[in-house]
Design an enzyme around this catalytic site. Structure first.
Site, PDB file in Angstrom:
ATOM      1  N   HIS A  43       2.631  14.418   0.535  1.00  0.00           N
ATOM      2  CA  HIS A  43       1.943  15.657   0.148  1.00  0.00           C
ATOM      3  C   HIS A  43       2.948  16.805   0.182  1.00  0.00           C
ATOM      4  O   HIS A  43       3.772  16.864   1.093  1.00  0.00           O
ATOM      5  CB  HIS A  43       0.812  15.979   1.138  1.00  0.00           C
ATOM      6  CG  HIS A  43      -0.343  15.035   1.051  1.00  0.00           C
ATOM      7  ND1 HIS A  43      -1.204  14.999  -0.018  1.00  0.00           N
ATOM      8  CD2 HIS A  43      -0.769  14.076   1.905  1.00  0.00           C
ATOM      9  CE1 HIS A  43      -2.121  14.059   0.181  1.00  0.00           C
ATOM     10  NE2 HIS A  43      -1.879  13.484   1.339  1.00  0.00           N
ATOM     11  N   ASN A  67      -5.078   5.792  -7.013  1.00  0.00           N
ATOM     12  CA  ASN A  67      -5.715   7.123  -7.006  1.00  0.00           C
ATOM     13  C   ASN A  67      -4.780   8.210  -7.522  1.00  0.00           C
ATOM     14  O   ASN A  67      -4.512   9.203  -6.849  1.00  0.00           O
ATOM     15  CB  ASN A  67      -6.240   7.466  -5.612  1.00  0.00           C
ATOM     16  CG  ASN A  67      -5.154   7.558  -4.559  1.00  0.00           C
ATOM     17  OD1 ASN A  67      -4.085   6.980  -4.726  1.00  0.00           O
ATOM     18  ND2 ASN A  67      -5.416   8.274  -3.495  1.00  0.00           N
ATOM     19  N   HIS A 125     -10.769  -0.014   1.228  1.00  0.00           N
ATOM     20  CA  HIS A 125     -10.611   1.110   2.151  1.00  0.00           C
ATOM     21  C   HIS A 125     -11.954   1.222   2.886  1.00  0.00           C
ATOM     22  O   HIS A 125     -12.918   1.746   2.342  1.00  0.00           O
ATOM     23  CB  HIS A 125     -10.280   2.378   1.358  1.00  0.00           C
ATOM     24  CG  HIS A 125     -10.294   3.649   2.143  1.00  0.00           C
ATOM     25  ND1 HIS A 125      -9.189   4.448   2.287  1.00  0.00           N
ATOM     26  CD2 HIS A 125     -11.275   4.265   2.839  1.00  0.00           C
ATOM     27  CE1 HIS A 125      -9.504   5.511   3.029  1.00  0.00           C
ATOM     28  NE2 HIS A 125     -10.771   5.419   3.377  1.00  0.00           N
ATOM     29  N   ASP A 140       0.927   2.691   3.723  1.00  0.00           N
ATOM     30  CA  ASP A 140       0.027   3.777   3.303  1.00  0.00           C
ATOM     31  C   ASP A 140       0.828   5.067   3.113  1.00  0.00           C
ATOM     32  O   ASP A 140       0.346   6.166   3.414  1.00  0.00           O
ATOM     33  CB  ASP A 140      -1.138   3.971   4.281  1.00  0.00           C
ATOM     34  CG  ASP A 140      -2.246   4.852   3.699  1.00  0.00           C
ATOM     35  OD1 ASP A 140      -2.206   5.160   2.500  1.00  0.00           O
ATOM     36  OD2 ASP A 140      -3.146   5.237   4.472  1.00  0.00           O
ATOM     37  N   ASN A 192      -6.052   9.275   7.110  1.00  0.00           N
ATOM     38  CA  ASN A 192      -7.285   8.525   6.946  1.00  0.00           C
ATOM     39  C   ASN A 192      -6.959   7.044   6.738  1.00  0.00           C
ATOM     40  O   ASN A 192      -6.272   6.716   5.779  1.00  0.00           O
ATOM     41  CB  ASN A 192      -8.050   9.074   5.731  1.00  0.00           C
ATOM     42  CG  ASN A 192      -9.422   8.443   5.587  1.00  0.00           C
ATOM     43  OD1 ASN A 192      -9.837   7.659   6.450  1.00  0.00           O
ATOM     44  ND2 ASN A 192     -10.118   8.771   4.519  1.00  0.00           N
ATOM     45  N   HIS A 210       1.449   5.137  -2.017  1.00  0.00           N
ATOM     46  CA  HIS A 210       0.973   6.147  -2.965  1.00  0.00           C
ATOM     47  C   HIS A 210       2.200   6.805  -3.599  1.00  0.00           C
ATOM     48  O   HIS A 210       2.972   7.474  -2.922  1.00  0.00           O
ATOM     49  CB  HIS A 210       0.110   7.194  -2.257  1.00  0.00           C
ATOM     50  CG  HIS A 210      -1.167   6.632  -1.701  1.00  0.00           C
ATOM     51  ND1 HIS A 210      -2.306   6.491  -2.448  1.00  0.00           N
ATOM     52  CD2 HIS A 210      -1.467   6.139  -0.480  1.00  0.00           C
ATOM     53  CE1 HIS A 210      -3.274   5.954  -1.705  1.00  0.00           C
ATOM     54  NE2 HIS A 210      -2.787   5.722  -0.499  1.00  0.00           N
ATOM     55  N   LEU A 211       2.366   6.573  -4.914  1.00  0.00           N
ATOM     56  CA  LEU A 211       3.533   7.134  -5.601  1.00  0.00           C
ATOM     57  C   LEU A 211       3.205   8.436  -6.339  1.00  0.00           C
ATOM     58  O   LEU A 211       4.099   9.134  -6.794  1.00  0.00           O
ATOM     59  CB  LEU A 211       4.119   6.101  -6.571  1.00  0.00           C
ATOM     60  CG  LEU A 211       4.810   4.897  -5.899  1.00  0.00           C
ATOM     61  CD1 LEU A 211       5.312   3.910  -6.955  1.00  0.00           C
ATOM     62  CD2 LEU A 211       5.948   5.338  -4.997  1.00  0.00           C
ATOM     63  N   ARG A 212       1.895   8.765  -6.461  1.00  0.00           N
ATOM     64  CA  ARG A 212       1.443  10.067  -6.993  1.00  0.00           C
ATOM     65  C   ARG A 212       1.667  10.293  -8.487  1.00  0.00           C
ATOM     66  O   ARG A 212       1.162  11.268  -9.031  1.00  0.00           O
ATOM     67  CB  ARG A 212       2.069  11.241  -6.213  1.00  0.00           C
ATOM     68  CG  ARG A 212       1.842  11.213  -4.714  1.00  0.00           C
ATOM     69  CD  ARG A 212       0.379  11.376  -4.353  1.00  0.00           C
ATOM     70  NE  ARG A 212       0.192  11.472  -2.910  1.00  0.00           N
ATOM     71  CZ  ARG A 212      -0.837  10.946  -2.251  1.00  0.00           C
ATOM     72  NH1 ARG A 212      -1.782  10.295  -2.919  1.00  0.00           N
ATOM     73  NH2 ARG A 212      -0.950  11.066  -0.964  1.00  0.00           N
ATOM     74  N   HIS A 257       0.840  -1.201   0.000  1.00  0.00           N
ATOM     75  CA  HIS A 257       0.000   0.000   0.000  1.00  0.00           C
ATOM     76  C   HIS A 257       0.874   1.250   0.000  1.00  0.00           C
ATOM     77  O   HIS A 257       1.256   1.782   1.034  1.00  0.00           O
ATOM     78  CB  HIS A 257      -0.887  -0.029   1.266  1.00  0.00           C
ATOM     79  CG  HIS A 257      -1.998   0.974   1.251  1.00  0.00           C
ATOM     80  ND1 HIS A 257      -3.218   0.723   1.819  1.00  0.00           N
ATOM     81  CD2 HIS A 257      -2.071   2.228   0.760  1.00  0.00           C
ATOM     82  CE1 HIS A 257      -4.004   1.782   1.682  1.00  0.00           C
ATOM     83  NE2 HIS A 257      -3.322   2.706   1.038  1.00  0.00           N
TER      84      HIS A 257
HETATM   85 ZN   LIG Z   1      -6.951   4.225   2.333  1.00  0.00          ZN
END
Ligand SMILES: [Zn+2]
Lengths: 442, 321
Positions: free
Chosen positions: A314, A97, A184, A310, A283, A65-67, A63
């Site tokens: 940012h 996402n 999620h 996760d 979150n 996030h590489l953006r 999990h």
């Molecule tokens: Zn999530």
């Protein structure tokens, strides 16, 4: 290509051994390693004294996030996987996402290709469950599964697949290619406008609450759906004591459910938000001390299968503002191993050692994601993905010193145990002496 | 006192100092010349991200009567979701030489961020943030109560033993939160009365009693003051949260109607932070009675805010003459 002879490393189960890495594999272990290193004509051997270090199979994150594509200012596939290597990872699952959303074969292949080109770690794209994460229509799950990216994990993460019929269909459909839906778990109506865990602290701070039951209700529903259709379901970033109870019940009943917990949910509570510092906004939200104990217990007894970061980078402008306006999320790739060591391994009252860490941060996430060649035991003939950790080191987290492109860590200025000294991916050193090996040195 | 962010931050001693200072300020307001020179040459900025003409005018009057210059900075139409940058605005004010910032914001904690993030050096006074705090409102309520319920006590007094009942939408109310904190600090006994849907999870840990029944509470507590909170009709609908079934049912169960007004002790104060919904949470009879302090609360607000601005800007030099 350089061979690496690693001497005196401690394996997760406790034995001490030498390891020879050659041609992308663990060519030999034990006494054979030095012999073979000497016998390999023409090979350049880089010797690493690993006495006092623990050798773990390369860590696998389910999990991340590489953006990229879309928010390259926050992170790129290259910067994120470089941070992953520094954190001891050799494989990361890139969440869907992005902008555009990874909901087609084209986007997942792009992300996979960027990972191959960067060469820091294997990138396994996660495919969106629904088109545009809109929760209305299934994305082309089969096309993503049969693409070059060979997607096996599907998730609308960031959002909950809330429609029970759509969730049922997704669970059924991915059985055709041995996929898994990673949910999620967040009931949207119960969490409208939510900024932090709903409880004593939220009441005092006047911040709209995200109640535990909003997570638990979805998990309860989804394990029952998975049972009904005979599919496997994975629960993302489980965070409450009640969620642990539900997963424990489901496993006892024989339901094919797996679950993850993040390092920050193993360590931090909602008390951290008293200063309205957006670095603690995440979150699902940070929960109570009782919840932290419950997720630690669940990880120890196997109810929770894995730790997943996760990792959610940012840019600073999205955090340097009032709490309500701030983005949710924390970076985690470079602190995960240390935080889990602090929360689980260093706690002598727990029965959780390096073997358990290797299982929960490498072997099992690879199995859930159906990643071949990762999360394997450190034995002759296996692919050379491994991490050397100094368990006695202590370091202070300096956000500016982290390799992720963003600085939003909740552990700033905190002293943590255990440090990744070296990482090998496909037999290549991506990290040596704690430093990423850029460019030609690799 | 460096900032005033939350009523919960005030010690009893600090709270009483503010009330005593406000009493001195109020006395000057009956003079022919109301203006004091205390803050001459200083600039107070009213930074309002949320409309509240009443509160802004009150702070403006307070600053001007202390001879401060006032800049009204209305970030109107802005919302946190649009990314209006509090940080950028704060740094603009810093560059303009603000000596104190009075901030009203829809986001809970925004004044706290302004005061602690290093964006600005000036003292920060919270004029209401989200569902969190409205400390000057609590102070003016306490000031009003002290003046009526303890007329003999004079300076230095708290509200020890006084029983205060606060009724209505506690969940969304910064006024209720601030009053629970401050009144408890001053020694009063507070009871919150609301339907369970309008009480936050966690309110059970606050230093007050909680009741769902207004009639029983009036009978058992015989309150010295009853404070009715504003209830927004739109909170009835599903989109608004579905907190209560209808205005009529709310009014029947939680409104200060004629019968409940009669059931109160003869000396009990009728309070409301305004603006009122007559006929919903309060009857005209109660609102307009001679025990109502609703209009007086507005006037006391100026004196209390004069005291707060004075104490954060010049407070180290003792009380003004
Ligand atoms: Zn999530």
């Amino acid at each position: 290509m350089t061979d690496y002879l690693i001497t005196g490393a401690q394996l997760p189960e406790g034995s001490i051994t030498d390891l020879l890495l050659a041609d992308g594999r663990i060519a030999a272990t034990g006494a054979d390693a030095a012999d073979m290193a000497g016998a390999r004509a023409g090979a350049q051997v880089h010797r690493i004294d690993a006495h006092g270090l623990v050798a773990l199979p390369g860590l696998v994150d389910l999990h991340t996030h590489l953006r990229e594509p879309g928010r390259e200012d926050a992170e790129t596939v290259a910067s994120g996987t470089r941070a992953a290597a520094v954190g001891g990872y050799t494989c990361v699952h890139a969440m869907a996402n992005t902008t555009p959303v990874a909901d087609t074969a084209g986007v997942v292949e792009q992300v996979w290709r960027l990972g191959e080109d960067a060469g820091w770690a294997q990138v396994r794209p996660v495919g969106a469950v629904t088109v545009g994460l809109a929760g209305e229509q299934l994305a082309e799950l089969g096309a993503m599964a049969s693409s070059a990216a060979r997607v096996r994990v599907f998730s609308d993460d960031g959002l909950c697949v809330h429609d029970p019929v759509l969730m049922r269909r997704a669970l059924e459909y991915v059985k055709a290619f041995d996929g898994v839906v990673a949910q999620h778990a967040q009931e949207p109506r119960l969490t409208a406008g939510a900024l932090m865990h709903e409880g004593i602290v939220s009441a005092e701070l006047g911040l709209t609450g995200w109640p535990a039951v909003a997570e638990e209700a979805i998990i309860a529903r989804d394990v029952l759906l998975a049972e009904h259709v005979g599919s496997r379901v994975h629960i993302c970033h489980l965070s409450t004591a009640g969620s642990v109870d539900i997963v424990r019940w489901a496993k006892a009943r024989g339901i094919q459910v797996t679950a993850e917990v993040t390092p920050h949910h193993l360590m931090l509570t909602d008390e951290a938000i008293r200063g309205y510092d957006p670095q603690f906004k995440v979150n699902p939200p940070l929960r109570t001390a009782e919840d932290v104990q419950a997720v630690r217990d669940g990880l120890e007894d196997g109810t929770i299968d894995i730790v997943a970061t996760d990792h959610a980078p940012h840019p600073s402008e999205d955090k340097d503002c009032e709490f309500a306006a701030a983005a949710m999320g924390m970076t985690g790739l470079e602190t995960a191993l240390s935080v889990v060591t602090e929360a689980m391994v260093a706690d002598d009252s727990r029965d959780f050692g390096w073997q358990d860490l290797a299982r929960t941060m490498s072997a099992t996430p690879a199995r859930i994601g159906r990643v071949t060649g990762q999360g394997r035991p450190l034995a002759a003939g296996e692919p050379a993905h491994l991490t050397l950790v100094d368990p006695s080191a202590r370091w202070t987290v300096d956000p500016a010193g982290l390799r992720t492109a963003s600085e939003n860590t909740p552990f700033a200025a905190r002293e943590l145990p255990a440090r990744v000294m070296a990482t090998f991916y496909r037999g290549v050193a991506t990290v040596l002496d704690g430093q990423p090996q850029d460019g030609s040195t690799r | 006192m460096r900032h005033l962010l939350s009523a919960a931050d005030l010690s009893r001693e600090e709270a009483i100092t503010i009330l005593d200072t406000a009493a001195t300020m109020a006395a000057t307001q009956s003079r022919a010349i109301k203006k004091l020179p205390a803050l001459r040459g200083l600039t107070v900025v009213n930074l309002f991200f949320e409309d509240s003409t009443r509160t802004r005018i009150s702070f403006e009057a307070a600053a001007k009567r202390l001879s401060a210059d006032v800049i009204n900075f209305a970030a109107k139409g802005s919302s946190v979701s649009k990314g209006e940058s509090l940080k950028d605005t704060a740094q603009t004010l810093q560059a303009m030489g603000a000596d104190a910032v009075v901030i009203r914001h829809s986001a809970s904690g925004a004044p706290h961020r302004l005061a602690t993030s290093g964006w600005i050096d000036a003292p920060v006074v919270n004029a209401g943030d989200g569902m969190h705090q409205h400390p000057t409102q609590a102070l003016l309520d306490a000031f009003t109560m002290r003046r009526h319920l303890m007329p003999e006590a004079g300076t230095g007094a708290g509200l020890d033993g006084k029983r205060v009942v606060i009724v209505g939408d506690v969940l969304h109310s910064r006024v209720a939160r601030s009053n629970v904190d401050l009144l408890h600090t001053l020694g009063a006994e507070v009871t919150l009365v609301a339907p369970p849907t309008l009480l936050p999870i966690g309110a059970s840990t606050w230093p007050c009693r909680i009741s769902y029944d207004l009639d029983t509470t009036i009978a058992e507590q015989a309150p010295d003051a009853i404070m009715m909170l504003r209830v927004q009709r739109e909170r009835m609908s599903s989109a608004g949260g579905g907190f209560f079934p209808s205005a009529a049912e709310y009014s029947r169960r939680y409104g200060l109607d004629a019968a409940r007004f009669e059931a109160l002790p003869g000396h009990a104060l009728i309070m409301h932070p305004g603006p009122m919904n007559r006929g919903l949470e309060i009857s005209a009879r109660a609102a307009d009675s001679d025990r109502s302090t609703i209009v007086e609360q507005v006037g006391n607000g100026v004196a209390v805010r004069m005291a707060v601005l004075y104490l954060v800007l010049a407070g180290n030099e003792g009380t003004p003459s």
